[in-house]
Write an enzyme that holds these catalytic residues in place. Structure first.
Site, PDB file in Angstrom:
ATOM      1  N   HIS A 110       0.885  -1.165   0.000  1.00 37.74           N
ATOM      2  CA  HIS A 110       0.000   0.000   0.000  1.00 37.74           C
ATOM      3  C   HIS A 110       0.925   1.217   0.000  1.00 37.74           C
ATOM      4  O   HIS A 110       2.024   1.171   0.567  1.00 37.74           O
ATOM      5  CB  HIS A 110      -0.849   0.096   1.258  1.00 37.74           C
ATOM      6  N   ASP A 113       2.384   1.998   3.346  1.00 40.01           N
ATOM      7  CA  ASP A 113       3.265   1.004   3.967  1.00 40.01           C
ATOM      8  C   ASP A 113       4.710   1.438   3.716  1.00 40.01           C
ATOM      9  O   ASP A 113       5.589   1.225   4.552  1.00 40.01           O
ATOM     10  CB  ASP A 113       3.150  -0.383   3.312  1.00 40.01           C
TER      11      ASP A 113
HETATM   12  C1  XUL Z   1      -7.615  -6.723   4.137  1.00 39.96           C
HETATM   13  C2  XUL Z   1      -6.762  -7.088   2.996  1.00 39.96           C
HETATM   14  C3  XUL Z   1      -5.899  -6.016   2.440  1.00 39.96           C
HETATM   15  C4  XUL Z   1      -5.785  -6.057   0.943  1.00 39.96           C
HETATM   16  C5  XUL Z   1      -5.025  -4.901   0.362  1.00 39.96           C
HETATM   17  O1  XUL Z   1      -8.437  -7.727   4.607  1.00 39.96           O
HETATM   18  O2  XUL Z   1      -6.756  -8.226   2.574  1.00 39.96           O
HETATM   19  O3  XUL Z   1      -4.659  -6.109   3.039  1.00 39.96           O
HETATM   20  O4  XUL Z   1      -5.138  -7.231   0.535  1.00 39.96           O
HETATM   21  O5  XUL Z   1      -5.566  -3.681   0.699  1.00 39.96           O
END
Ligand code: XUL
Ligand code: CO
Length: 445
Positions: A110, A113
């Protein structure tokens, strides 16, 4: 504390572990692969290419072990620096050390992150550019690539009522700006795919929600993001990651079937595929293999988020995969679908709150990668050596020729079917042979 490698003098965050070797199933070295042999060919394709393993930046290098009842437990020496830029660089050093030592070719991230969000959009964009430049250097030096990038549109309080589906347009616009930055950095880093997980795209209460309008806004938002990325030369896939709930009571991207219907209804089906997560499937009261099978029927298995839930707890525990039987069933679906459409296997999983040795991160990934390897080997044998495929095909043999084939082509009316049934003997009972199928699976794992 970080320390220095005695031979190279370079800073190391995981001094106890070197590159994890493949040693085979008789090895008792906990820091070696027993089954995952990246170069081993399975049906003409290396294990590395079958899986395209990716490390999730958030769980592995950001998650600190805190839960709703307790403080962080994890020792994270890469977060000790006094300013966000240095912290982000140290975190990236730790990440690349881990990713190369575990032999994963990819990582997923993300936006925030990689570096902490700034106090304004402009500052956040500057920070992302800063860490993006550093990531480029690290990637060039190591050969590690980005499987997918995404934007965190769920942590900041501004998104408490949703991002693309927020009832307030100014929040929707802010989310769009954030997605633009996340797309920019993903494209800059050569990300092969881009993910949308709509954590807050849903509702907490229907009483205050105009669902029709919110879902329409989501489609409009995704079109805008896709059009922008394409205009910037992005050729990869977009993935939607279904999840039924948590943190919302109901998430609009509920499960594979819901998402595929949404994509088709909104003209997004040519650019988007699915990123299917094991624990999200089970929260939707489906099996992982069910979600994969639904996606496979539309050639939509883009990628997977590997983890597992807990059979007693109804929340997203994100544990590392270790159930060989279930994973073999999943690999059967993935192999028969021809593998992933652009994606791979991202470990969206975290070590337990009380797994506090930094070496536990290695043990967790080694276990997950070995379980996938065993599942692949077993599924490949089931498909190519056992009677599995022919037994299943035989159940449908009556549609391969004659009137059954005409029916499949839509050539028989209800009156035709009525006539055929009337002129034939009553159907003969035929066993579904479920136990035989289960025994074959068990024989090969
Ligand atoms: C949350 C989840 C996230 C997504 C990316 O449940 O799986 O980490 O993979 O936003
Ligand atoms: Co996920």
């Amino acid at each position: 504390m970080s320390s220095k490698n005695v031979l190279t003098g370079a800073k190391t965050f995981f001094p106890e572990v070197e590159v994890v070797p493949f040693e085979g199933k008789d090895s008792d070295n906990p820091f070696a692969f027993k089954y995952y042999n990246p170069d081993q060919l399975i049906s003409g394709k290396s294990m590395a290419d079958h899986f395209r393993f990716a490390i999730a930046y958030w769980h592995s290098f950001c998650g600190n072990g805190a839960d709703p009842f307790g403080m962080p437990t994890r020792n994270m020496p890469w977060l000790n620096a006094s300013n966000p830029m240095d912290r982000a660089k140290d975190k990236m050093d730790a990440a690349f050390e881990f990713i190369t030592k575990i032999q994963a070719p990819y990582f997923c991230f993300h936006d925030f992150d990689l570096i902490e969000e700034g106090h304004s959009l402009v500052e956040s964009e500057k920070r992302l550019q800063f860490i993006g430049d550093y990531a480029k250097e690290k990637m060039a030096a190591s050969g590690v690539k980005v499987l997918w990038g995404t934007a965190n549109l769920f942590s900041h309080p501004r998104y408490m009522n949703g991002a693309a589906t927020n009832p307030d347009f100014s929040v929707v616009a802010y989310a769009a700006a954030q997605v633009k930055h996340a797309l920019d950095i993903s494209i800059q880093l050569g990300a092969e795919n881009y993910v949308f997980w709509g954590g807050r795209e849903g509702y907490l209460s229907l009483l205050n929600t105009d669902m029709k309008r919110e879902v329409a806004h989501l489609a409009t938002f995704l079109h805008a993001a896709k059009d922008y990325a394409r205009s910037q030369g992005f050729k990869g896939h977009f993935f939607i990651e279904p999840k039924p709930a948590e943190p919302t009571k109901h998430q609009y991207d509920y499960d594979s079937a819901t998402v595929i219907g949404f994509l088709k209804a909104n003209g997004l089906e040519n650019d988007f595929k699915l990123n299917i997560e094991v624990n999200h499937a089970t929260l939707a009261l489906h099996t992982f293999q069910h979600e994969l099978t639904v996606a496979a029927a539309d050639n939509m298995i883009g990628s997977i988020d590997a983890n597992r839930g807990d059979y007693q707890n109804g929340w997203d525990t994100d544990q590392f995969p270790n159930n060989l039987g279930e994973l073999t069933e999943a690999m059967l679906v993935i192999l028969q679908a021809g593998g992933f459409q652009g994606g791979g296997v991202n470990f969206d999983a975290k070590i337990r709150r009380n797994s506090t040795d930094n070496t536990d991160l290695f043990l967790a990934h080694i276990g997950g990668m070995d379980t996938f390897a065993r599942a692949l080997i077993a599924a490949d044998k089931i498909i190519n050596k056992s009677a599995y495929v022919s037994l299943r095909n035989e159940r449908y043999a009556s549609f391969d020729s004659g009137d059954g084939a005409l029916f499949e082509k839509g050539k028989l009316s209800l009156e035709d079917l009525h006539k055929l049934a009337g002129s034939s003997a009553d159907p003969v009972q035929k066993s579904g042979k479920q136990e035989l199928f289960e025994n074959i699976l068990n024989q090969y794992i």
